[in-house]
Design a protein around this motif. Structure first.
Motif, PDB file in Angstrom:
ATOM      1  N   UNK A 191       0.830  -1.201   0.000  1.00 59.35           N
ATOM      2  CA  UNK A 191       0.000   0.000   0.000  1.00 59.35           C
ATOM      3  C   UNK A 191       0.873   1.263   0.000  1.00 59.35           C
ATOM      4  N   UNK A 192       1.994   1.218   0.701  1.00 61.45           N
ATOM      5  CA  UNK A 192       2.917   2.354   0.680  1.00 61.45           C
ATOM      6  C   UNK A 192       3.527   2.537  -0.710  1.00 61.45           C
ATOM      7  N   UNK A 193       3.812   1.435  -1.392  1.00 59.44           N
ATOM      8  CA  UNK A 193       4.303   1.535  -2.765  1.00 59.44           C
ATOM      9  C   UNK A 193       3.256   2.170  -3.675  1.00 59.44           C
ATOM     10  N   UNK A 194       1.982   1.834  -3.460  1.00 60.22           N
ATOM     11  CA  UNK A 194       0.912   2.458  -4.230  1.00 60.22           C
ATOM     12  C   UNK A 194       0.896   3.967  -4.002  1.00 60.22           C
ATOM     13  N   UNK A 195       0.996   4.396  -2.752  1.00 60.04           N
ATOM     14  CA  UNK A 195       0.983   5.834  -2.441  1.00 60.04           C
ATOM     15  C   UNK A 195       2.102   6.559  -3.188  1.00 60.04           C
ATOM     16  N   UNK A 196       3.280   5.954  -3.211  1.00 59.23           N
ATOM     17  CA  UNK A 196       4.412   6.591  -3.890  1.00 59.23           C
ATOM     18  C   UNK A 196       4.233   6.586  -5.405  1.00 59.23           C
ATOM     19  N   UNK A 197       3.678   5.522  -5.926  1.00 55.93           N
ATOM     20  CA  UNK A 197       3.441   5.466  -7.365  1.00 55.93           C
ATOM     21  C   UNK A 197       2.427   6.527  -7.788  1.00 55.93           C
ATOM     22  N   UNK A 198       1.426   6.755  -6.966  1.00 52.88           N
ATOM     23  CA  UNK A 198       0.445   7.803  -7.252  1.00 52.88           C
ATOM     24  C   UNK A 198       1.109   9.179  -7.270  1.00 52.88           C
ATOM     25  N   UNK A 199       2.042   9.420  -6.351  1.00 47.85           N
ATOM     26  CA  UNK A 199       2.761  10.695  -6.351  1.00 47.85           C
ATOM     27  C   UNK A 199       3.571  10.862  -7.636  1.00 47.85           C
ATOM     28  N   UNK A 205       2.986   9.470 -10.632  1.00 46.71           N
ATOM     29  CA  UNK A 205       2.214   9.508 -11.869  1.00 46.71           C
ATOM     30  C   UNK A 205       1.055  10.505 -11.850  1.00 46.71           C
ATOM     31  N   UNK A 206       0.507  10.780 -10.684  1.00 45.61           N
ATOM     32  CA  UNK A 206      -0.714  11.583 -10.620  1.00 45.61           C
ATOM     33  C   UNK A 206      -0.592  12.718  -9.618  1.00 45.61           C
ATOM     34  N   UNK A 207       0.480  13.475  -9.754  1.00 47.86           N
ATOM     35  CA  UNK A 207       0.699  14.590  -8.834  1.00 47.86           C
ATOM     36  C   UNK A 207      -0.380  15.660  -8.951  1.00 47.86           C
ATOM     37  N   UNK A 208      -1.127  15.637 -10.070  1.00 49.74           N
ATOM     38  CA  UNK A 208      -2.184  16.621 -10.286  1.00 49.74           C
ATOM     39  C   UNK A 208      -3.305  16.505  -9.255  1.00 49.74           C
ATOM     40  N   UNK A 209      -3.453  15.360  -8.606  1.00 50.31           N
ATOM     41  CA  UNK A 209      -4.573  15.179  -7.690  1.00 50.31           C
ATOM     42  C   UNK A 209      -4.187  14.501  -6.378  1.00 50.31           C
ATOM     43  N   UNK A 210      -3.075  13.764  -6.349  1.00 57.34           N
ATOM     44  CA  UNK A 210      -2.765  12.958  -5.176  1.00 57.34           C
ATOM     45  C   UNK A 210      -2.555  13.842  -3.945  1.00 57.34           C
ATOM     46  N   UNK A 243      -7.514   8.952   4.298  1.00 53.66           N
ATOM     47  CA  UNK A 243      -8.955   8.885   4.532  1.00 53.66           C
ATOM     48  C   UNK A 243      -9.615   7.820   3.661  1.00 53.66           C
ATOM     49  N   UNK A 244      -9.121   7.667   2.439  1.00 57.35           N
ATOM     50  CA  UNK A 244      -9.664   6.631   1.558  1.00 57.35           C
ATOM     51  C   UNK A 244      -9.359   5.240   2.100  1.00 57.35           C
ATOM     52  N   UNK A 245      -8.141   5.030   2.583  1.00 54.53           N
ATOM     53  CA  UNK A 245      -7.784   3.740   3.175  1.00 54.53           C
ATOM     54  C   UNK A 245      -8.682   3.457   4.377  1.00 54.53           C
ATOM     55  N   UNK A 285     -13.218  10.743  -3.782  1.00 51.33           N
ATOM     56  CA  UNK A 285     -13.650   9.536  -4.491  1.00 51.33           C
ATOM     57  C   UNK A 285     -12.552   8.984  -5.395  1.00 51.33           C
ATOM     58  N   UNK A 286     -11.736   9.868  -5.985  1.00 49.78           N
ATOM     59  CA  UNK A 286     -10.646   9.387  -6.832  1.00 49.78           C
ATOM     60  C   UNK A 286      -9.695   8.515  -6.022  1.00 49.78           C
ATOM     61  N   UNK A 287      -9.334   8.941  -4.836  1.00 43.32           N
ATOM     62  CA  UNK A 287      -8.442   8.149  -3.985  1.00 43.32           C
ATOM     63  C   UNK A 287      -9.104   6.840  -3.563  1.00 43.32           C
ATOM     64  N   UNK A 288     -10.394   6.880  -3.299  1.00 36.39           N
ATOM     65  CA  UNK A 288     -11.093   5.658  -2.896  1.00 36.39           C
ATOM     66  C   UNK A 288     -11.085   4.617  -4.006  1.00 36.39           C
TER      67      UNK A 288
END
Length: 521
Positions: A303-311, A313-318, A325-327, A387-390
């Motif tokens: 899950x921590x790897x997912x958080x970093x991957x989102x940063x 690739x998707x810095x526009x919203x992460x 809160x989503x977790x 909702x995007x994070x969820x």
């Protein structure tokens, strides 16, 4: 003085009058929807795997039931954004959003999925590129567009379903080709659109996702023409964006339901992963990437790897707070609520599943918004940050605790062998001069269709005829080889899971029963 025709309703070919028997509606977009629903390619989705084979139980989603649920969500989103005062004017400015078009695209978005779902897609792509030298390879979205414009022959014109420009454009989730189109290609953008980048570990192979082969580029250009100046050349139309969003929502919710129902999604493992990340968020954030990957099976690290991957690739919203809160929400509503009690087939268990689905569907659809200037990583129709994070967390649970299971991998290796062996057998049959006249009629017709297409490309756009390694393809025999490869791949991709298995058994002599199933596809 009559009003100018709406370019969104234009079809590629003139149609004979009166309209076909399937055209029971007056709206051109409702006709599109009905043509897709009446297509045998749509019917075959009932026999194509979503994630794992339903095995005749009816308990798991297949590509048909998934498509029906995507259509349900897509129509709800389309009606919502066209009816709301805060988005109606913007939607019209961006090219419009007819609920019938959004529903038609949702029903048709998986028409090109081959046997065994995404696994089959990967296998046929390798075969198309490495065996036949097709630079386009195979891609489910591009195959969908090829079906509705070329290989479906049950429509009112000789090739394709002759859908309106709006409906065809709505099927273009990734409105570019793998390598050749447009120029400059979206893959070269500073932040490429989702899917436009090359696959990890496969440099030079082109975009990982795309929606048209070289043979259908004229159709792509014509379908997108009404939206010129309204959306960027690399952006989805609003209706395509609605379909894409609905697909994400359905995938995030309904596949989790399936695997809870059959006991694959276990409370303890999911609870431990989410709970450990929440309890040790600061400690996990201190670990290096190498430390996380070296022991990614330890709870919380994936899950921590997912958080970093989102940063990355998707810095526009992460946002880290929104992610936490989503977790927490997924843990409360999926883990502590739904998964806390094993599914036992009781009325209570069924009602719990239905309530989970209804609650999450409503929440995610409520989070949809239309934005005039989205990130290149999303469409004009997107989700609010919460909702995007969820959705990302729900999809993580599915991937981590279903798709990466060893028993599923074992099953899929066998399916990959079926497809590779079937291609070998059909290719050998095509090469057998004594038996070529007895080919399945469908395969014979596909060879003729592809032969005409590639011969035409050789005359009018030879720059599009390149091999998988980028070298030009020249000479009649080489062009015929590309056409033959495309035809074999088209044929295998048009089978259901069971048809692929049974046909291979028949060709290899492992069954005493003669092949008796007529090929409607």
């Amino acid at each position: 003085m009559s009003a100018a025709p709406d370019p969104r309703t234009e079809r590629r070919d003139a149609e004979p009058a009166p309209p076909g028997l399937t055209d029971l509606a007056g709206s051109p977009f409702r006709i599109d929807r009905d043509r897709i629903a009446a297509s045998p390619f749509f019917a075959r989705l009932g026999g194509v795997t979503q994630v794992v084979s339903a095995g005749g139980s009816g308990l798991l989603h297949n590509r048909l039931t998934h498509s029906l649920k995507v259509a349900q969500v897509a129509r709800a989103i389309a009606e919502r954004i066209t009816g709301a005062e805060d988005s109606r004017e913007l939607v019209a400015k961006l090219g419009g959003c007819d609920p019938d078009v959004a529903e038609a695209a949702a029903l048709g978005h998986d028409l090109g999925h081959p046997p065994f779902g995404h696994l089959g897609e990967q296998v046929l792509d390798r075969i198309a590129r490495h065996r036949y030298g097709l630079a386009d390879g195979f891609e489910g979205n591009a195959q969908t567009f090829r079906i509705v414009t070329t290989t479906e022959v049950g429509g009112p014109t000789p090739v394709g379903l002759n859908l309106t420009a709006a409906a065809r454009a709505a099927l273009l989730k990734y409105p570019w080709a793998r390598l050749h189109f447009p120029d400059p290609h979206p893959a070269r953008m500073r932040v490429p659109p989702r899917g436009a980048g090359e696959p990890d570990g496969a440099p030079g192979t082109g975009s990982s996702k795309f929606s048209a082969y070289s043979t259908e580029l004229d159709d792509l250009v014509q379908a997108r023409a009404p939206f010129t100046g309204r959306v960027e050349h690399w952006q989805q139309t609003v209706e395509a964006s609605v379909m894409d969003m609905a697909d994400d929502i359905a995938y995030a919710i309904h596949d989790l339901q399936d695997f809870h129902r059959i006991g694959v999604l276990q409370h303890a493992s999911v609870a431990t992963e989410l709970g450990q990340w929440l309890a040790r968020v600061g400690e996990l954030a201190e670990l290096s990437e190498a430390q996380l990957r070296s022991a990614d099976r330890k709870p919380g690290r994936s899950l921590e790897l997912l958080r970093r991957r989102m940063h990355a690739k998707d810095s526009w919203i992460v946002d880290d707070d929104a992610f936490a809160q989503a977790v927490a929400r997924v843990r409360a509503e999926l883990v502590d609520d739904l998964l806390a009690s094993p599914f036992d087939g009781s009325i209570e268990a069924e009602q719990a599943l239905a309530a989970f689905s209804a609650r999450w569907s409503a929440r995610l659809v409520d989070g949809v918004l239309v934005t005039p200037a989205p990130s290149t990583r999303t469409g004009h129709v997107t989700l609010r940050p919460a909702q995007w994070h969820e959705v990302q967390v729900l999809k993580f649970v599915h991937r981590r605790f279903v798709l990466l299971r060893a028993d599923l991998a074992l099953h899929q290796r066998g399916q990959a062998n079926v497809l590779a062996s079937l291609v070998d057998a059909l290719d050998a049959w095509l090469a057998d001069r004594d038996e070529a006249s007895r080919l399945p009629r469908r395969l014979h017709d596909l060879v003729e269709v592809a032969g005409a297409e590639y011969a035409s490309l050789a005359r009018r756009a030879p720059d599009l005829l390149v091999g998988a390694t980028g070298e030009p393809v020249e000479g009649t025999d080489a062009v015929r080889g590309l056409a033959r490869g495309r035809a074999v791949v088209d044929f295998v991709a048009s089978l259901t899971d069971n048809q692929a298995v049974r046909m291979l058994d028949a060709i290899e002599g492992r069954t005493a029963q003669p092949w008796s199933e007529s090929f409607v596809l």
